[in-house]
Design a protein around this motif. Structure first.
Motif, PDB file in Angstrom:
ATOM      1  N   LEU A 162      -6.188 -89.770 143.699  1.00 19.09           N
ATOM      2  CA  LEU A 162      -7.255 -89.703 142.713  1.00 19.09           C
ATOM      3  C   LEU A 162      -8.521 -89.181 143.386  1.00 19.09           C
ATOM      4  CD1 LEU A 162      -6.751 -93.048 140.761  1.00 19.09           C
ATOM      5  CD2 LEU A 162      -5.812 -90.781 140.263  1.00 19.09           C
ATOM      6  N   VAL A 205       2.556 -94.011 137.999  1.00 20.49           N
ATOM      7  CA  VAL A 205       1.742 -94.868 137.128  1.00 20.49           C
ATOM      8  C   VAL A 205       1.984 -96.335 137.473  1.00 20.49           C
ATOM      9  CG1 VAL A 205       1.429 -95.623 134.728  1.00 20.49           C
ATOM     10  CG2 VAL A 205       1.554 -93.182 135.262  1.00 20.49           C
ATOM     11  N   GLU A 232      -0.804 -98.934 139.344  1.00 21.35           N
ATOM     12  CA  GLU A 232      -1.248-100.189 138.725  1.00 21.35           C
ATOM     13  C   GLU A 232      -0.937-101.383 139.626  1.00 21.35           C
ATOM     14  OE1 GLU A 232      -1.025-102.778 134.612  1.00 21.35           O
ATOM     15  OE2 GLU A 232       0.317-101.060 134.837  1.00 21.35           O
ATOM     16  N   LEU A 245      -5.386-100.186 138.556  1.00 24.59           N
ATOM     17  CA  LEU A 245      -5.786 -99.079 137.687  1.00 24.59           C
ATOM     18  C   LEU A 245      -4.630 -98.692 136.773  1.00 24.59           C
ATOM     19  CD1 LEU A 245      -7.550 -96.787 140.317  1.00 24.59           C
ATOM     20  CD2 LEU A 245      -8.653 -98.295 138.646  1.00 24.59           C
ATOM     21  N   VAL A 257      -3.771 -95.722 134.576  1.00 26.22           N
ATOM     22  CA  VAL A 257      -4.176 -94.353 134.277  1.00 26.22           C
ATOM     23  C   VAL A 257      -3.205 -93.756 133.267  1.00 26.22           C
ATOM     24  CG1 VAL A 257      -4.512 -92.051 135.252  1.00 26.22           C
ATOM     25  CG2 VAL A 257      -5.271 -94.062 136.521  1.00 26.22           C
ATOM     26  N   LEU A 259     -10.900 -88.286 138.228  1.00 27.31           N
ATOM     27  CA  LEU A 259     -11.333 -89.323 137.291  1.00 27.31           C
ATOM     28  C   LEU A 259     -12.751 -89.799 137.593  1.00 27.31           C
ATOM     29  CD1 LEU A 259      -8.159 -91.599 137.206  1.00 27.31           C
ATOM     30  CD2 LEU A 259      -8.800 -89.814 135.581  1.00 27.31           C
ATOM     31  N   LEU A 298     -14.422 -92.489 138.608  1.00 24.31           N
ATOM     32  CA  LEU A 298     -13.887 -93.638 139.331  1.00 24.31           C
ATOM     33  C   LEU A 298     -14.894 -94.082 140.380  1.00 24.31           C
ATOM     34  CD1 LEU A 298     -11.208 -95.269 139.945  1.00 24.31           C
ATOM     35  CD2 LEU A 298     -10.651 -93.448 141.556  1.00 24.31           C
ATOM     36  N   VAL A 341     -12.935 -95.683 134.447  1.00 25.30           N
ATOM     37  CA  VAL A 341     -11.590 -95.170 134.668  1.00 25.30           C
ATOM     38  C   VAL A 341     -11.011 -94.793 133.329  1.00 25.30           C
ATOM     39  CG1 VAL A 341      -9.308 -95.704 135.560  1.00 25.30           C
ATOM     40  CG2 VAL A 341     -11.322 -96.625 136.686  1.00 25.30           C
ATOM     41  N   HIS A 342     -10.405 -93.635 133.243  1.00 20.18           N
ATOM     42  CA  HIS A 342      -9.732 -93.223 132.009  1.00 20.18           C
ATOM     43  C   HIS A 342      -8.351 -93.852 132.019  1.00 20.18           C
ATOM     44  CE1 HIS A 342     -12.754 -90.281 130.773  1.00 20.18           C
ATOM     45  NE2 HIS A 342     -13.003 -90.257 132.058  1.00 20.18           N
ATOM     46  N   THR A 343      -8.188 -94.833 131.173  1.00 17.57           N
ATOM     47  CA  THR A 343      -6.951 -95.593 131.182  1.00 17.57           C
ATOM     48  C   THR A 343      -6.136 -95.332 129.935  1.00 17.57           C
ATOM     49  OG1 THR A 343      -8.018 -97.469 130.132  1.00 17.57           O
ATOM     50  CG2 THR A 343      -7.978 -97.450 132.533  1.00 17.57           C
TER      51      THR A 343
END
Length: 157
Positions: A9, A50, A54, A59, A61, A86, A88, A153-155
């Motif tokens: 990231l 992913v 996590e 996170l 995402v 991101l 972040l 954060v774009h989750t």
């Protein structure tokens, strides 16, 4: 051959999210690398990335924000690396594995003791056109979110 997925990231400054591994892992102890790990049977690299992100950082995402940019043999298996730019910040990241998981100035990467996989990937990535484009993506997302400099954060929903 074992298969792994890792995630790189990039924040709006162009800094890289890296994990400092502790002395416990069998592979590359006490080195800096990317969050990630073994792919489970039937998992795609995206699904594994992913999940591992996590598990290791807290996170979540959205999968559509990640794109695979590299596959290489790191000497212990095939590593798929996925990336995203991101909005972040360090306070967004929890460290569930290793000593720390933090955003690192890319100028310091040559002085770090890197994992075998990071040593294959990062020298050609830092400062590349892809790194610059991901930094711009992160800046744009930060501006869109009203968080210039990071912090969001774009989750996944």
């Amino acid at each position: 051959m074992p298969t792994f997925a890792s995630v790189l990231l990039i924040d709006p400054r162009g800094w890289l999210l890296l994990q400092e591994r502790d002395e416990h892992p069998r592979i590359d102890p006490e080195c800096w690398g990317l969050p990630g790990g073994h792919m489970e049977p039937g998992e795609t690299p995206l699904e594994a990335a992913v999940r591992e992100l996590e598990e290791e950082t807290g996170l979540v995402v959205a999968p559509e924000l990640l794109e695979e940019v590299d596959q290489h043999d790191a000497g212990h298996g095939l590593v798929h690396t996925l990336v995203a730019g991101l909005a972040l910040a360090d306070e967004d990241v929890e460290c569930h594995e290793g000593r720390q998981i933090v955003l690192v100035d890319p100028a310091t990467v040559p002085g770090l003791r890197l994992t075998r996989s990071a040593a294959v990937l990062l020298p050609g990535f830092v400062g590349s056109a892809r790194h610059v484009a991901l930094t711009e993506d992160a800046r744009r997302r930060a501006e869109d979110a009203g968080a210039v400099g990071g912090g969001r954060v774009h989750t996944a929903p």
